[in-house]
Design an enzyme around this catalytic site. Sequence first.
Site, PDB file in Angstrom:
ATOM      1  N   LYS A 141      33.188  43.856  37.552  1.00  0.00           N
ATOM      2  CA  LYS A 141      32.861  43.410  36.197  1.00  0.00           C
ATOM      3  C   LYS A 141      34.037  43.612  35.251  1.00  0.00           C
ATOM      4  O   LYS A 141      34.592  44.693  35.159  1.00  0.00           O
ATOM      5  CB  LYS A 141      31.635  44.168  35.678  1.00  0.00           C
ATOM      6  CG  LYS A 141      31.129  43.687  34.353  1.00  0.00           C
ATOM      7  CD  LYS A 141      29.613  43.746  34.304  1.00  0.00           C
ATOM      8  CE  LYS A 141      29.047  43.205  33.008  1.00  0.00           C
ATOM      9  NZ  LYS A 141      29.324  41.825  32.740  1.00  0.00           N
ATOM     10  N   GLY A 166      43.163  46.303  37.197  1.00  0.00           N
ATOM     11  CA  GLY A 166      43.920  45.194  36.605  1.00  0.00           C
ATOM     12  C   GLY A 166      45.222  45.663  35.972  1.00  0.00           C
ATOM     13  O   GLY A 166      46.266  45.021  36.113  1.00  0.00           O
ATOM     14  N   GLY A 176      36.835  51.077  35.872  1.00  0.00           N
ATOM     15  CA  GLY A 176      37.537  50.927  37.151  1.00  0.00           C
ATOM     16  C   GLY A 176      38.243  49.587  37.264  1.00  0.00           C
ATOM     17  O   GLY A 176      39.377  49.502  37.760  1.00  0.00           O
ATOM     18  N   CYS A 177      37.588  48.542  36.794  1.00  0.00           N
ATOM     19  CA  CYS A 177      38.171  47.199  36.879  1.00  0.00           C
ATOM     20  C   CYS A 177      39.360  47.068  35.933  1.00  0.00           C
ATOM     21  O   CYS A 177      40.346  46.406  36.248  1.00  0.00           O
ATOM     22  CB  CYS A 177      37.115  46.147  36.583  1.00  0.00           C
ATOM     23  SG  CYS A 177      35.748  46.212  37.759  1.00  0.00           S
ATOM     24  N   THR A 178      39.259  47.718  34.781  1.00  0.00           N
ATOM     25  CA  THR A 178      40.375  47.709  33.831  1.00  0.00           C
ATOM     26  C   THR A 178      41.572  48.436  34.434  1.00  0.00           C
ATOM     27  O   THR A 178      42.703  47.924  34.405  1.00  0.00           O
ATOM     28  CB  THR A 178      39.957  48.365  32.495  1.00  0.00           C
ATOM     29  OG1 THR A 178      38.886  47.580  31.931  1.00  0.00           O
ATOM     30  CG2 THR A 178      41.115  48.423  31.519  1.00  0.00           C
TER      31      THR A 178
END
Length: 157
Positions: free
Chosen positions: A39, A49, A44-46
């Site tokens: 998401k 990225g 974690g995704c930030t």
Amino acid sequence: MNVAIGETIPDIELPATGEKSVKLSDYRGKNLVLYFYPKASTPGCTQEGQDFRDAADAFAAADTQILGASRDGIKAQENFKAKQSFPFDLLSDKDETLCKAFDVIKMKKMYGKESLGVERSTFLIDAEGVLREEWRGVKVKDHVAAVLAAAQRLNAG
């Protein structure tokens, strides 16, 4: 259909950031890192990225492009890319076509509830469009360094 190592990836077309549509074949001629995250704009995704962003020059030196993908809508992807200054495009896979081709939709358990979601996964595809390496169930810490090392090996090969 699930892509396996040593096989040519399907030529799927999806909406991408920058108001464009991207086909995986658009990246032929260079290696490609395709990473799936659960998401946009979550911690974690930030971090993942940002790690890819911070290594973008090293990936470029290894003749390797980067693409991120999730089930988020294109507006969420645009906001995520802009806020984090990602130098690569993000794909919106709302109907899960790409997610299913790479078999990244998995049953996940969170707070005692089960639901289907994207398993953090990364795929390294060579310049001919053949899947060379995959990482599934990824833990963010040190992941990008491992992918970069694999891309450098592939480029040197």
